[in-house]
Design a protein around this motif. Structure first.
Motif, short mmCIF file in Angstrom:
data_model
loop_
_atom_site.label_atom_id
_atom_site.label_comp_id
_atom_site.label_asym_id
_atom_site.label_seq_id
_atom_site.Cartn_x
_atom_site.Cartn_y
_atom_site.Cartn_z
N LEU A 1 163.29 124.88 -42.79
CA LEU A 1 162.09 125.50 -43.32
C LEU A 1 162.29 126.30 -44.62
CD1 LEU A 1 159.26 125.13 -42.33
CD2 LEU A 1 159.41 127.29 -41.13
N GLN B 1 159.46 122.65 -46.63
CA GLN B 1 158.11 123.04 -46.25
C GLN B 1 157.09 121.93 -46.53
OE1 GLN B 1 157.12 127.04 -47.51
NE2 GLN B 1 158.96 127.86 -46.54
N ALA C 1 157.51 119.76 -43.53
CA ALA C 1 156.96 120.39 -42.33
C ALA C 1 155.44 120.25 -42.28
CB ALA C 1 157.37 121.86 -42.27
N VAL D 1 162.02 123.88 -35.78
CA VAL D 1 162.59 124.67 -36.86
C VAL D 1 163.95 125.23 -36.42
CG1 VAL D 1 162.29 126.76 -38.26
CG2 VAL D 1 160.33 125.27 -37.80
N LEU E 1 153.94 128.00 -40.71
CA LEU E 1 154.75 126.87 -40.24
C LEU E 1 155.58 127.24 -39.02
CD1 LEU E 1 155.74 125.37 -43.70
CD2 LEU E 1 154.17 124.37 -42.01
#
Length: 181
Positions: free
Chosen positions: A42, A48, A51, A63, A86
């Motif tokens: 992450l 990101q 994700a 994660v 996230l």
């Protein structure tokens, strides 16, 4: 269930993000079948983007954070909201046994990710890494493990700190499992 991990540059330019996102979306759809699990550390940038796409495609996000202080020491105030969203959306969050973010913690998180996936996506410009735990090092480690690896660096992609253009269609010697997309 298809477990796909990501490694990639943190410093992709704002103009590069949509280019990478388009390629990642096609790649994840092609590789995932009906049950996608995305595994990421992450970091800002490529991790990101990956994700968000996993979640957009109704996949499950896992994660792996390198250290207990990762958010406080490595997440900028401008990125904190995205990072927190996230993390909250992840089905699992694993924190490595390091109190402080450091190169050793990043290496451990990367190794853990590589040991839990079936394939790796590397958002990588093909250049040698400057630090241990770099995208280049992760691609080499994946090759040693025999993990299929897809290199994502579309034409026109650039890094914010890159002083010169990326090499033209040059991939490192990472074995037969690597493929550029």
């Amino acid at each position: 269930m298809t477990r796909i991990g990501v490694i990639g540059h943190r410093d992709i330019t704002p103009e590069t993000a949509p280019l990478i996102e388009a390629v990642l979306r096609r790649l994840l759809i092609a590789k995932s079948g009906s049950r996608l699990v995305g595994v990421t550390c992450l970091a800002t940038g490529a991790d990101q983007l990956f994700a968000r796409l996993v979640l957009d495609l109704s996949g499950r996000l896992e994660v792996i954070l390198p250290a207990y202080d990762y958010r406080a020491s490595q997440v900028s105030p401008a990125n904190a909201c995205t990072f927190d969203q996230l993390v909250a959306a992840a089905s699992t969050v694993r924190v490595m046994e390091f109190q402080h973010s450091c190169r050793q913690a990043y290496l451990a998180a990367g190794a853990t990710m590589l040991n839990t996936i079936e394939t790796l996506v590397a958002v990588w410009d093909g250049r040698p890494g400057r630090n241990r735990g770099s995208a280049a090092e992760a691609v080499s480690a994946a090759a040693r493990l025999g993990l299929p690896t897809s290199i994502v660096w579309p034409p026109g992609a650039a890094r914010a700190r890159s002083a010169c253009p990326p090499p033209a269609a040059v991939l490192p010697n990472v074995g037969p499992a690597a493929a550029a997309v």
